[in-house]
Design an enzyme around this catalytic site. Structure first.
Site, PDB file in Angstrom:
ATOM      1  N   ARG A 120      -9.613 -18.896  10.091  1.00  0.00           N
ATOM      2  CA  ARG A 120      -8.220 -19.382  10.208  1.00  0.00           C
ATOM      3  C   ARG A 120      -7.448 -19.319   8.884  1.00  0.00           C
ATOM      4  O   ARG A 120      -6.500 -20.061   8.675  1.00  0.00           O
ATOM      5  CB  ARG A 120      -8.162 -20.798  10.769  1.00  0.00           C
ATOM      6  CG  ARG A 120      -8.746 -20.896  12.162  1.00  0.00           C
ATOM      7  CD  ARG A 120      -8.115 -22.014  12.959  1.00  0.00           C
ATOM      8  NE  ARG A 120      -8.638 -22.025  14.305  1.00  0.00           N
ATOM      9  CZ  ARG A 120      -9.736 -22.680  14.669  1.00  0.00           C
ATOM     10  NH1 ARG A 120     -10.408 -23.400  13.778  1.00  0.00           N
ATOM     11  NH2 ARG A 120     -10.167 -22.632  15.897  1.00  0.00           N
ATOM     12  N   LYS A 142       4.195 -10.350   5.385  1.00  0.00           N
ATOM     13  CA  LYS A 142       3.932  -9.719   6.686  1.00  0.00           C
ATOM     14  C   LYS A 142       2.587  -9.015   6.642  1.00  0.00           C
ATOM     15  O   LYS A 142       2.291  -8.283   5.686  1.00  0.00           O
ATOM     16  CB  LYS A 142       5.008  -8.680   7.002  1.00  0.00           C
ATOM     17  CG  LYS A 142       6.233  -9.247   7.653  1.00  0.00           C
ATOM     18  CD  LYS A 142       7.092  -8.106   8.183  1.00  0.00           C
ATOM     19  CE  LYS A 142       8.365  -8.623   8.793  1.00  0.00           C
ATOM     20  NZ  LYS A 142       9.256  -7.533   9.202  1.00  0.00           N
ATOM     21  N   LYS A 232      14.032  -7.321  -2.281  1.00  0.00           N
ATOM     22  CA  LYS A 232      13.064  -7.783  -1.280  1.00  0.00           C
ATOM     23  C   LYS A 232      12.848  -9.296  -1.407  1.00  0.00           C
ATOM     24  O   LYS A 232      12.814 -10.026  -0.416  1.00  0.00           O
ATOM     25  CB  LYS A 232      11.748  -7.013  -1.458  1.00  0.00           C
ATOM     26  CG  LYS A 232      10.634  -7.455  -0.553  1.00  0.00           C
ATOM     27  CD  LYS A 232      10.679  -6.817   0.817  1.00  0.00           C
ATOM     28  CE  LYS A 232       9.739  -7.500   1.783  1.00  0.00           C
ATOM     29  NZ  LYS A 232       9.000  -6.672   2.651  1.00  0.00           N
ATOM     30  N   GLU A 242      11.926 -13.799   9.564  1.00  0.00           N
ATOM     31  CA  GLU A 242      12.724 -12.762  10.216  1.00  0.00           C
ATOM     32  C   GLU A 242      13.472 -13.262  11.443  1.00  0.00           C
ATOM     33  O   GLU A 242      13.372 -12.695  12.526  1.00  0.00           O
ATOM     34  CB  GLU A 242      11.828 -11.562  10.582  1.00  0.00           C
ATOM     35  CG  GLU A 242      12.643 -10.303  10.819  1.00  0.00           C
ATOM     36  CD  GLU A 242      11.791  -9.062  11.003  1.00  0.00           C
ATOM     37  OE1 GLU A 242      11.151  -8.651  10.025  1.00  0.00           O
ATOM     38  OE2 GLU A 242      11.774  -8.530  12.106  1.00  0.00           O
ATOM     39  N   ARG A 246      16.407 -11.036   7.439  1.00  0.00           N
ATOM     40  CA  ARG A 246      15.249 -10.192   7.080  1.00  0.00           C
ATOM     41  C   ARG A 246      15.171  -8.955   7.966  1.00  0.00           C
ATOM     42  O   ARG A 246      14.592  -7.942   7.582  1.00  0.00           O
ATOM     43  CB  ARG A 246      13.945 -10.998   7.152  1.00  0.00           C
ATOM     44  CG  ARG A 246      12.739 -10.188   6.680  1.00  0.00           C
ATOM     45  CD  ARG A 246      11.497 -11.018   6.452  1.00  0.00           C
ATOM     46  NE  ARG A 246      10.389 -10.171   6.027  1.00  0.00           N
ATOM     47  CZ  ARG A 246       9.248 -10.620   5.543  1.00  0.00           C
ATOM     48  NH1 ARG A 246       9.049 -11.916   5.404  1.00  0.00           N
ATOM     49  NH2 ARG A 246       8.290  -9.782   5.182  1.00  0.00           N
ATOM     50  N   ASN A 250      14.591  -3.728   8.310  1.00  0.00           N
ATOM     51  CA  ASN A 250      14.124  -2.755   9.295  1.00  0.00           C
ATOM     52  C   ASN A 250      15.093  -1.593   9.456  1.00  0.00           C
ATOM     53  O   ASN A 250      14.946  -0.801  10.392  1.00  0.00           O
ATOM     54  CB  ASN A 250      13.901  -3.444  10.645  1.00  0.00           C
ATOM     55  CG  ASN A 250      12.697  -4.346  10.592  1.00  0.00           C
ATOM     56  OD1 ASN A 250      11.599  -3.906  10.269  1.00  0.00           O
ATOM     57  ND2 ASN A 250      12.898  -5.620  10.867  1.00  0.00           N
ATOM     58  N   HIS A 253      13.837   1.666  10.682  1.00  0.00           N
ATOM     59  CA  HIS A 253      12.461   1.520  11.152  1.00  0.00           C
ATOM     60  C   HIS A 253      12.312   1.620  12.667  1.00  0.00           C
ATOM     61  O   HIS A 253      11.278   2.055  13.149  1.00  0.00           O
ATOM     62  CB  HIS A 253      11.862   0.200  10.647  1.00  0.00           C
ATOM     63  CG  HIS A 253      11.483   0.256   9.192  1.00  0.00           C
ATOM     64  ND1 HIS A 253      12.393   0.505   8.190  1.00  0.00           N
ATOM     65  CD2 HIS A 253      10.286   0.114   8.571  1.00  0.00           C
ATOM     66  CE1 HIS A 253      11.776   0.502   7.024  1.00  0.00           C
ATOM     67  NE2 HIS A 253      10.493   0.273   7.220  1.00  0.00           N
ATOM     68  N   HIS A 269       5.116   7.243   6.294  1.00  0.00           N
ATOM     69  CA  HIS A 269       6.002   6.162   6.719  1.00  0.00           C
ATOM     70  C   HIS A 269       7.400   6.338   6.104  1.00  0.00           C
ATOM     71  O   HIS A 269       8.417   6.269   6.799  1.00  0.00           O
ATOM     72  CB  HIS A 269       5.393   4.814   6.315  1.00  0.00           C
ATOM     73  CG  HIS A 269       6.279   3.648   6.638  1.00  0.00           C
ATOM     74  ND1 HIS A 269       6.546   3.260   7.930  1.00  0.00           N
ATOM     75  CD2 HIS A 269       6.979   2.801   5.839  1.00  0.00           C
ATOM     76  CE1 HIS A 269       7.361   2.227   7.911  1.00  0.00           C
ATOM     77  NE2 HIS A 269       7.645   1.928   6.659  1.00  0.00           N
TER      78      HIS A 269
HETATM   79  N1  GLY Z   1       8.876  -4.466   5.504  1.00  0.00           N
HETATM   80  C1  GLY Z   1       9.823  -5.234   6.179  1.00  0.00           C
HETATM   81  C2  GLY Z   1       9.704  -6.690   5.917  1.00  0.00           C
HETATM   82  O1  GLY Z   1       8.955  -7.087   5.069  1.00  0.00           O
HETATM   83  O2  GLY Z   1      10.341  -7.473   6.568  1.00  0.00           O
END
Ligand code: GLY
Length: 367
Positions: A120, A142, A232, A242, A246, A250, A253, A269
Site C-alpha cells: 500500500r 502521476k 510543470k 487533474e 492540470r 494533455n 496527448h 511519445h
Molecule cells: N504528464 C502530464 C501530467 O503530469 O499531468
C-alpha cells in the site's frame, strides 16, 4: 545547481538539477527518505551507466536489488509491475523501504506505480535520465501502466495508475549527453507544450534556440530545464489531481494516445505528441480558437526541432477517433480536448466530431 520545491498533498519534495549529481546522489536521497533498504528499477538501456553510478553512490548496503526493465510501451503493463513487486519481496523490502527509479518516463511511471501499490505504498525517488521525464513525467506524482483495450489488440495508454508523489527528483543534465538525439527531440516536444500552455516566452526561447537544443547544446539545455520544470511545478501544484488546469498538460496527448500504440508507426511519445499538438491546433483553428498562422507557427517550431508534424502514413480516421474515446479525460461519449488559443490553451468538451475528423485530416500525409 537549481532546486525547485514542489508541494503536494502527500508532502513537498525537491527537484534538484545539477550536472554530475548521479555520482553523489546518496546525500540527496538520504535527506529525502529514511529508507535503509531500496530496490532500484532501472531502464536496461542505462542500467550499467546511470544505474551503476546511482548504485555506487548509494552503496550495496542500501541497494538490496536491481530490476532492469525494457522501456517499451507494450511492456508497460501489469506483468512488469508484478516483476517489481516480486523483486521487492525477494530482497525483503518492507513498508519502510524505497524504490529508486532510474530511466525515462516509462520506467518512472511503472516503478512509481509499483511503489504506490507495494504494501500500500513505499517511498519512491525519481531519477529521470531523459529530457521528457526530467521536464514532465517525473514531476507531479502521476504513475501508471497501459491496459489492453476490450475487443482489440491495442493498449490504452496509462489507463491504470495512481497519484504517488516522489520523495525527491534528481535531474542530472549530463545524462542527456548520451541520450539518443531522437529521444532528446522527443523531450523537446513536451517543452514546446509547456511554452504553448503557460509560457509564451519559453516558446519563443525554444524557437530561437531550436538548432542548439536539438543538438543538446549544454548551455541551451541548462537554460531550458529549470524554465520548463517551473511550468510543470506551477501546474501540478495548482491542480495536483487533474480536476482542472492540470488537464492543460494533455495538450496534444488525446490525439497522440490514438497513434502512439500503433507499433509499426514507430513513433516515440514526444513525436506522437508533436503530431498530436498539430492536430489539436488545427482542431482549435476549426473551432475559431486560433488562426491558421498560429497553427503554422507551431508547426514551424516543432519542425525546426526535427519533430514530425504530420503522420508518417495515412491511417483510417474512424479508427483513430474510436481510439480517442478511451482517453481518461473522456466523459461518457464526450471527448475532452485541450486546444491551443492565441496566447494559451483551453479544455473543451464540446468539440464537434467533424472538427476532430478535420484535424486528423490536416495531419495526414499529402497525396
Ligand atoms: N504528464 C502530464 C501530467 O503530469 O499531468
Amino acid at each position: 545547481m537549481s532546486i525547485i520545491s514542489v508541494s503536494s498533498s502527500q508532502g513537498s519534495y525537491e527537484v534538484v538539477i545539477e550536472r554530475g549529481i548521479l555520482g553523489h546522489s546518496d546525500r540527496a536521497v538520504s535527506s529525502a527518505t529514511p529508507a535503509g533498504r531500496m530496490l532500484m528499477v532501472v531502464d536496461q538501456a542505462v542500467g550499467a551507466s546511470h544505474g551503476g553510478a546511482v548504485r555506487a553512490s548509494l552503496g550495496p548496503d542500501r541497494v538490496a536489488g536491481v530490476v532492469e526493465i525494457t522501456a517499451e510501451e507494450p511492456l508497460k503493463r501489469m506483468s512488469t509491475v508484478e516483476r517489481i513487486w516480486q523483486a521487492c519481496l525477494q530482497v525483503g523490502l518492507d513498508r519502510s523501504g524505497a524504490i529508486i527509479a532510474v530511466g525515462g518516463g516509462l520506467t518512472g511511471d511503472v516503478a512509481g506505480f509499483a511503489a504506490a501499490s507495494f504494501m500500500r505504498g513505499v517511498d519512491v525517488v525519481q531519477i529521470p535520465t531523459t529530457l521528457l521525464s526530467m521536464v514532465d513525467a517525473s514531476i507531479g506524482g502521476k504513475t501508471g501502466i497501459n491496459v489492453p483495450l476490450p475487443g482489440s489488440d491495442r493498449l490504452g495508454k496509462n489507463l491504470a495508475g495512481a497519484f504517488w508523489a516522489p520523495k525527491l527528483v534528481l535531474v542530472d543534465p549530463e545524462t542527456l549527453e548520451t541520450l539518443p538525439r531522437r529521444e532528446l527531440r522527443s523531450g523537446l516536444a513536451e517543452c514546446v507544450k509547456h511554452g504553448v500552455i503557460a509560457d509564451r516566452g519559453l516558446l519563443a526561447l525554444i524557437g530561437s534556440h531550436a538548432e542548439l537544443l536539438a543538438q543538446g547544446d549544454r548551455a541551451a539545455i541548462d537554460t531550458l530545464l529549470p524554465r520548463s520544470i517551473e511550468v510543470k511545478r506551477a501546474i501540478v501544484q495548482a491542480d495536483e489531481h487533474e480536476r482542472g488546469s492540470r488537464m492543460l498538460l494533455n495538450l496534444g496527448h488525446t490525439f497522440a494516445h490514438a497513434i502512439e500504440p500503433i507499433t509499426d508507426l514507430d513513433l516515440t511519445h514526444g513525436e506522437a505528441v508533436a503530431i498530436g499538438m498539430c492536430a489539436a491546433a488545427w482542431c482549435a483553428e476549426g473551432c475559431g480558437l486560433c488562426s491558421i498562422e498560429d497553427c503554422e507557427s507551431l508547426t514551424r517550431t516543432l519542425s525546426s526541432l526535427g519533430l514530425p508534424t504530420s503522420m508518417p502514413r495515412a491511417e483510417p480516421i474512424d479508427a483513430l477517433c474510436d481510439a480517442m474515446r478511451y482517453d481518461k479525460k473522456a466523459t461518457g461519449d464526450r471527448l475532452r480536448l485541450v486546444l491551443p488559443t492565441r496566447d494559451a490553451a483551453v479544455v473543451r468538451d464540446d468539440v464537434p466530431p467533424g472538427a476532430v475528423r478535420e484535424a486528423w485530416q490536416r495531419v495526414m500525409p499529402e497525396g
